[in-house]
Design a protein around this motif. Structure first.
Motif, PDB file in Angstrom:
ATOM      1  N   ALA A 230      -5.712  -5.810   1.758  1.00 27.85           N
ATOM      2  CA  ALA A 230      -4.980  -4.841   2.349  1.00 27.85           C
ATOM      3  C   ALA A 230      -5.582  -4.721   3.722  1.00 27.85           C
ATOM      4  O   ALA A 230      -6.772  -4.401   4.101  1.00 27.85           O
ATOM      5  CB  ALA A 230      -6.279  -3.848   1.818  1.00 27.85           C
TER       6      ALA A 230
ATOM      7  N   VAL B 126     -10.833  -6.253   2.223  1.00 26.96           N
ATOM      8  CA  VAL B 126      -9.825  -5.565   2.730  1.00 26.96           C
ATOM      9  C   VAL B 126     -10.501  -5.485   4.379  1.00 26.96           C
ATOM     10  O   VAL B 126     -11.716  -4.661   3.912  1.00 26.96           O
ATOM     11  CB  VAL B 126      -9.845  -4.046   1.786  1.00 26.96           C
ATOM     12  CG1 VAL B 126     -11.611  -3.702   1.778  1.00 26.96           C
ATOM     13  CG2 VAL B 126      -9.027  -2.643   2.550  1.00 26.96           C
TER      14      VAL B 126
ATOM     15  N   VAL C 186       1.045  -1.314   0.324  1.00 29.58           N
ATOM     16  CA  VAL C 186       0.121  -0.066   0.003  1.00 29.58           C
ATOM     17  C   VAL C 186       1.181   0.999   0.281  1.00 29.58           C
ATOM     18  O   VAL C 186       1.686   1.638   0.716  1.00 29.58           O
ATOM     19  CB  VAL C 186      -1.449   0.031   0.747  1.00 29.58           C
ATOM     20  CG1 VAL C 186      -1.328   1.410   1.265  1.00 29.58           C
ATOM     21  CG2 VAL C 186      -2.112  -1.235   1.034  1.00 29.58           C
TER      22      VAL C 186
ATOM     23  N   VAL D 133      -1.962   1.480  -5.043  1.00 29.73           N
ATOM     24  CA  VAL D 133      -1.593   0.345  -4.073  1.00 29.73           C
ATOM     25  C   VAL D 133      -1.065  -0.867  -5.413  1.00 29.73           C
ATOM     26  O   VAL D 133      -1.282  -0.590  -6.138  1.00 29.73           O
ATOM     27  CB  VAL D 133      -2.438  -0.923  -3.904  1.00 29.73           C
ATOM     28  CG1 VAL D 133      -3.359  -0.162  -2.578  1.00 29.73           C
ATOM     29  CG2 VAL D 133      -3.883  -1.316  -4.538  1.00 29.73           C
TER      30      VAL D 133
END
Length: 172
Positions: free
Chosen positions: A44, A67, A27, A37
């Protein structure tokens, strides 16, 4: 340092500023904002002090499956996760106040979304073409749903819209 008053960072705002960008676990950050990213990222995990996800930051990240957006995040930018077609799990933290236009557009594997009570607006096309999305509950805090917000969500069987919503856009 980006002041807290900034609520949006556009696509490519820091393009080429390699000394300004900090990378961590695939990231890329500028200060407390996610700006980009690695396209091969599968999961993530954002920093706990992240305040925003810039326009198109995760856009086209086709390997991304999950995420977790921490409570510190207040802004999910326009097209932030668009075309992340492997994204199945999204946890939106309790600090997010708005979901940007086309934020999750084309996330065809997304089956459900929990929108926190902090969200007041859902942008145009925010969940358009999320054709695996089966149900969604919109919290009482939401006052507006943008045009085409749930356009072409062909598997959507249930949606709960609270009395707080005063505006629903065309083709929503």
């Amino acid at each position: 340092n980006i002041p807290d008053s900034i609520i949006s960072i556009g696509r490519g705002a820091f393009c080429g500023c390699t000394k300004l960008i900090q990378k961590e676990n695939g990231v890329s950050y500028v200060d407390k904002w996610v700006i980009d990213v690695d396209s091969s990222l599968k999961q993530a995990h954002l920093r706990d002090n992240t305040v925003g996800i810039a326009t198109s930051a995760f856009s086209g990240c086709r390997s991304l499956s999950s995420v977790n957006i921490p409570d510190s995040v207040t802004t999910i930018g326009d097209s932030a996760f668009s075309a992340c077609n492997s994204l199945t799990i999204i946890t939106i933290g309790g600090g997010v106040t708005g979901i940007g236009s086309n934020a999750f557009n084309g996330c065809s594997s997304l089956t459900s979304v929990n929108i926190p009570d902090s969200v007041t607006s859902i942008g145009s096309g925010a969940f358009a073409y999320c054709d695996s999305l089966t149900s969604i509950v919109i919290p009482d805090s939401v006052t507006s749903i943008g045009s085409s917000a749930f356009y072409w969500c062909t598997s959507l069987k249930s949606i709960v819209i609270p009395n707080s919503v005063t505006s629903i856009g065309e083709y929503a």
